[in-house]
Scaffold this motif. Structure first.
Motif, PDB file in Angstrom:
ATOM      1  N   PHE A 104     -92.392 -42.710  84.967  1.00 27.67           N
ATOM      2  CA  PHE A 104     -92.099 -41.431  84.330  1.00 27.67           C
ATOM      3  C   PHE A 104     -92.610 -40.352  85.275  1.00 27.67           C
ATOM      4  O   PHE A 104     -93.823 -40.207  85.459  1.00 27.67           O
ATOM      5  N   VAL A 105     -91.702 -39.609  85.896  1.00 21.84           N
ATOM      6  CA  VAL A 105     -92.086 -38.684  86.959  1.00 21.84           C
ATOM      7  C   VAL A 105     -91.501 -37.304  86.708  1.00 21.84           C
ATOM      8  O   VAL A 105     -90.609 -37.120  85.874  1.00 21.84           O
ATOM      9  N   GLU A 106     -92.009 -36.335  87.454  1.00 20.18           N
ATOM     10  CA  GLU A 106     -91.450 -34.991  87.431  1.00 20.18           C
ATOM     11  C   GLU A 106     -90.307 -34.881  88.421  1.00 20.18           C
ATOM     12  O   GLU A 106     -90.223 -35.649  89.387  1.00 20.18           O
ATOM     13  N   ALA A 107     -89.449 -33.910  88.202  1.00 19.41           N
ATOM     14  CA  ALA A 107     -88.393 -33.631  89.170  1.00 19.41           C
ATOM     15  C   ALA A 107     -89.033 -33.287  90.507  1.00 19.41           C
ATOM     16  O   ALA A 107     -90.021 -32.558  90.568  1.00 19.41           O
ATOM     17  N   GLY A 108     -88.485 -33.837  91.584  1.00 17.45           N
ATOM     18  CA  GLY A 108     -89.015 -33.551  92.906  1.00 17.45           C
ATOM     19  C   GLY A 108     -90.114 -34.486  93.356  1.00 17.45           C
ATOM     20  O   GLY A 108     -90.709 -34.278  94.416  1.00 17.45           O
ATOM     21  N   ALA A 109     -90.409 -35.519  92.564  1.00 18.10           N
ATOM     22  CA  ALA A 109     -91.439 -36.477  92.982  1.00 18.10           C
ATOM     23  C   ALA A 109     -91.076 -37.083  94.328  1.00 18.10           C
ATOM     24  O   ALA A 109     -91.927 -37.278  95.190  1.00 18.10           O
ATOM     25  N   TRP A 110     -89.785 -37.382  94.499  1.00 18.99           N
ATOM     26  CA  TRP A 110     -89.228 -37.799  95.781  1.00 18.99           C
ATOM     27  C   TRP A 110     -87.719 -37.644  95.687  1.00 18.99           C
ATOM     28  O   TRP A 110     -87.152 -37.603  94.587  1.00 18.99           O
ATOM     29  N   PRO A 111     -87.013 -37.530  96.814  1.00 20.82           N
ATOM     30  CA  PRO A 111     -85.549 -37.411  96.767  1.00 20.82           C
ATOM     31  C   PRO A 111     -84.917 -38.606  96.058  1.00 20.82           C
ATOM     32  O   PRO A 111     -85.305 -39.757  96.284  1.00 20.82           O
ATOM     33  N   THR A 112     -83.942 -38.332  95.205  1.00 24.42           N
ATOM     34  CA  THR A 112     -83.345 -39.391  94.385  1.00 24.42           C
ATOM     35  C   THR A 112     -82.556 -40.401  95.207  1.00 24.42           C
ATOM     36  O   THR A 112     -82.259 -41.490  94.723  1.00 24.42           O
ATOM     37  N   THR A 113     -82.217 -40.051  96.452  1.00 23.36           N
ATOM     38  CA  THR A 113     -81.447 -40.972  97.293  1.00 23.36           C
ATOM     39  C   THR A 113     -82.324 -41.988  98.014  1.00 23.36           C
ATOM     40  O   THR A 113     -81.806 -42.890  98.670  1.00 23.36           O
ATOM     41  N   TRP A 114     -83.620 -41.863  97.928  1.00 21.02           N
ATOM     42  CA  TRP A 114     -84.509 -42.704  98.718  1.00 21.02           C
ATOM     43  C   TRP A 114     -84.497 -44.172  98.308  1.00 21.02           C
ATOM     44  O   TRP A 114     -84.733 -45.051  99.114  1.00 21.02           O
ATOM     45  N   GLY A 115     -84.324 -44.447  97.031  1.00 21.01           N
ATOM     46  CA  GLY A 115     -84.346 -45.830  96.581  1.00 21.01           C
ATOM     47  C   GLY A 115     -85.696 -46.318  96.103  1.00 21.01           C
ATOM     48  O   GLY A 115     -85.878 -47.519  95.872  1.00 21.01           O
ATOM     49  N   LEU A 116     -86.659 -45.421  95.914  1.00 21.26           N
ATOM     50  CA  LEU A 116     -87.973 -45.838  95.418  1.00 21.26           C
ATOM     51  C   LEU A 116     -87.942 -46.228  93.942  1.00 21.26           C
ATOM     52  O   LEU A 116     -88.924 -46.740  93.415  1.00 21.26           O
ATOM     53  N   GLU A 117     -86.808 -45.996  93.274  1.00 22.02           N
ATOM     54  CA  GLU A 117     -86.670 -46.424  91.882  1.00 22.02           C
ATOM     55  C   GLU A 117     -86.468 -47.930  91.774  1.00 22.02           C
ATOM     56  O   GLU A 117     -86.530 -48.490  90.673  1.00 22.02           O
ATOM     57  N   ARG A 118     -86.227 -48.585  92.910  1.00 19.54           N
ATOM     58  CA  ARG A 118     -85.995 -50.025  92.890  1.00 19.54           C
ATOM     59  C   ARG A 118     -87.155 -50.761  92.232  1.00 19.54           C
ATOM     60  O   ARG A 118     -88.316 -50.511  92.521  1.00 19.54           O
ATOM     61  N   GLY A 119     -86.816 -51.653  91.324  1.00 17.45           N
ATOM     62  CA  GLY A 119     -87.827 -52.468  90.672  1.00 17.45           C
ATOM     63  C   GLY A 119     -88.305 -51.933  89.339  1.00 17.45           C
ATOM     64  O   GLY A 119     -88.968 -52.648  88.589  1.00 17.45           O
ATOM     65  N   PHE A 120     -87.973 -50.686  89.012  1.00 17.95           N
ATOM     66  CA  PHE A 120     -88.383 -50.129  87.725  1.00 17.95           C
ATOM     67  C   PHE A 120     -87.305 -50.405  86.678  1.00 17.95           C
ATOM     68  O   PHE A 120     -86.147 -50.021  86.848  1.00 17.95           O
ATOM     69  N   ASP A 121     -87.690 -51.052  85.577  1.00 20.73           N
ATOM     70  CA  ASP A 121     -86.759 -51.248  84.464  1.00 20.73           C
ATOM     71  C   ASP A 121     -86.374 -49.909  83.855  1.00 20.73           C
ATOM     72  O   ASP A 121     -85.237 -49.696  83.438  1.00 20.73           O
ATOM     73  N   VAL A 122     -87.353 -49.020  83.775  1.00 20.75           N
ATOM     74  CA  VAL A 122     -87.154 -47.679  83.219  1.00 20.75           C
ATOM     75  C   VAL A 122     -87.612 -46.669  84.256  1.00 20.75           C
ATOM     76  O   VAL A 122     -88.714 -46.790  84.801  1.00 20.75           O
ATOM     77  N   PHE A 123     -86.755 -45.692  84.542  1.00 20.08           N
ATOM     78  CA  PHE A 123     -87.124 -44.610  85.460  1.00 20.08           C
ATOM     79  C   PHE A 123     -86.630 -43.309  84.850  1.00 20.08           C
ATOM     80  O   PHE A 123     -85.430 -43.088  84.728  1.00 20.08           O
ATOM     81  N   GLU A 124     -87.569 -42.463  84.418  1.00 20.43           N
ATOM     82  CA  GLU A 124     -87.206 -41.218  83.750  1.00 20.43           C
ATOM     83  C   GLU A 124     -87.853 -40.034  84.445  1.00 20.43           C
ATOM     84  O   GLU A 124     -89.021 -40.088  84.841  1.00 20.43           O
ATOM     85  N   VAL A 125     -87.088 -38.966  84.576  1.00 21.49           N
ATOM     86  CA  VAL A 125     -87.569 -37.725  85.170  1.00 21.49           C
ATOM     87  C   VAL A 125     -87.816 -36.716  84.062  1.00 21.49           C
ATOM     88  O   VAL A 125     -86.968 -36.519  83.190  1.00 21.49           O
ATOM     89  N   GLY A 126     -88.988 -36.093  84.084  1.00 18.03           N
ATOM     90  CA  GLY A 126     -89.305 -35.065  83.104  1.00 18.03           C
ATOM     91  C   GLY A 126     -89.652 -35.594  81.731  1.00 18.03           C
ATOM     92  O   GLY A 126     -89.551 -34.873  80.735  1.00 18.03           O
ATOM     93  N   ALA A 127     -90.067 -36.852  81.633  1.00 21.78           N
ATOM     94  CA  ALA A 127     -90.391 -37.432  80.332  1.00 21.78           C
ATOM     95  C   ALA A 127     -91.710 -36.879  79.798  1.00 21.78           C
ATOM     96  O   ALA A 127     -92.597 -36.487  80.554  1.00 21.78           O
ATOM     97  N   SER A 128     -91.848 -36.869  78.484  1.00 20.08           N
ATOM     98  CA  SER A 128     -93.058 -36.375  77.834  1.00 20.08           C
ATOM     99  C   SER A 128     -94.080 -37.495  77.681  1.00 20.08           C
ATOM    100  O   SER A 128     -93.777 -38.684  77.843  1.00 20.08           O
ATOM    101  N   THR A 129     -95.304 -37.088  77.345  1.00 16.79           N
ATOM    102  CA  THR A 129     -96.338 -38.079  77.058  1.00 16.79           C
ATOM    103  C   THR A 129     -95.925 -38.963  75.892  1.00 16.79           C
ATOM    104  O   THR A 129     -96.249 -40.155  75.851  1.00 16.79           O
ATOM    105  N   HIS A 130     -95.187 -38.393  74.937  1.00 16.68           N
ATOM    106  CA  HIS A 130     -94.707 -39.173  73.788  1.00 16.68           C
ATOM    107  C   HIS A 130     -93.806 -40.319  74.258  1.00 16.68           C
ATOM    108  O   HIS A 130     -93.888 -41.436  73.732  1.00 16.68           O
TER     109      HIS A 130
END
Length: 332
Positions: A104-130
């Motif tokens: 769960f990250v903020e916008a701009g954590a890294w460029p979306t084209t990089w591929g660092l999302e690999r391996g995450f079942d869930v990847f959300e930008v701007g998600a709340s603590t809830h």
């Protein structure tokens, strides 16, 4: 940006008195807005007093955290970079070992084209603590790896405690990079907090030179997951928790680029006392005595050519060991 990483691993006792793996959690949060929680966390954690980022650009440093490799190897030091398919991430390794994985990250954590999302079942930008809390509630009886940036970390810690998972947790708090008004690889841009909690922990203060590349191998060892197929420039920090005065590395390295292009034209090597900068565009070295000049104001490269020679050899050796991965041209 200051950030919090909580790495968690749970171990269940088996019939033969063996210790099984505990869930691993990773949280990333901006601790600049969470000083009280940081203070409370520090009281029960090992505090690494000389932790360094490999890059003054936070996205590149986060790539090092998630791969265990420096920018020269992962290649993610330009916005148009792409993670090589042959380079696994921490999330992929833990997912393959049966962990539930989420970021769960903020916008701009890294460029979306990089591929660092690999391996995450869930990847959300701007998600709340809830949203983070809801995901945790669904992990009952499951091993998990959770990477969170900026949601109120105290709320996440409270949730872990309420679920009975906090004491099953190896927790690490760190930052991707520091803040500096100067261009270059100065201490203000590279020094980061790093706190590590592995129950039971007694609040040690550790003076070894450590870096973000150490977190991936630390997480895998704590989770009991073999690192086979995943190489690191760093090493697990768990031995330092057992013996804070253990002999450790003699130097850490950093790199950056000063302008668009493919070349990492700024590099540094830092020992406990000395810091050598090399700038391709200046064709010059800068040398600082951090013991007597922690602000890096007095360049001693002309006065101490012996130190320049020694450290430049270490820098050259590091360049040879970490041949750059070409990330491709910048987008216009």
């Amino acid at each position: 940006m200051f950030i919090l990483h909580l790495l968690a691993a749970s171990f269940a006792m088996g019939a033969q008195a063996q210790t099984a793996k505990r869930p691993l959690n990773v949280f990333v949060v901006d601790i600049a807005s969470a000083a009280p929680a940081l203070d409370a966390f520090a009281k029960e954690s090992a505090v690494f007093e000389q932790a360094l980022s490999p890059s003054p650009w936070c996205p590149a440093a986060r790539a090092t955290l998630l791969t265990g490799q420096p920018p020269e190897i992962h290649g993610l030091y330009v916005p148009s970079g792409r993670l090589p398919a042959s380079l696994p991430t921490l999330a992929e390794k833990l997912k393959d070992a049966g962990f539930d994985t989420a970021a769960f990250v903020e916008a701009g954590a890294w460029p979306t084209t990089w591929g660092l999302e690999r391996g995450f079942d869930v990847f959300e930008v701007g998600a709340s603590t809830h949203a983070v809390a809801a995901w945790l509630q669904g992990r009952t009886g499951r091993r998990f790896f959770l990477y969170v940036q900026r949601p109120a970390e105290q709320g996440v810690i409270d949730q872990l405690k309420a679920l009975g998972r906090w004491d099953d947790t190896l927790a690490a708090l760190t930052a991707a990079c520091g803040k500096s008004g100067r261009e270059g690889l100065y201490e203000a841009a590279l020094r980061v907090p790093l706190l590590l909690r592995r129950p039971p922990s007694s609040g040690e203060r550790i003076d070894a030179l450590v870096g973000l590349s150490d977190l991936a191998p630390t997480a895998l060892e704590a989770a009991g997951v073999p690192a086979a197929g995943m190489e690191f420039s760093g090493r697990s920090l768990l031995p330092l928790l057992k013996n804070p005065s253990a002999r450790w590395r003699e130097a850490v390295f950093a790199s950056a680029r000063s302008r668009p292009g493919l070349v990492l034209d700024q590099r540094s090597v830092r020992t406990r006392r000395w810091k050598l900068h090399w700038y391709l565009y200046k064709d010059a070295f800068e040398l600082y005595d951090l013991k007597n000049d922690p602000g890096e104001e007095r360049d001693l490269s002309r006065q101490r050519p012996d130190i320049v020679k020694t450290l430049s050899f270490q820098l050259l050796r590091n360049l040879e060991l970490n041949r750059p991965h070409a990330p491709g041209p910048d987008r216009p």
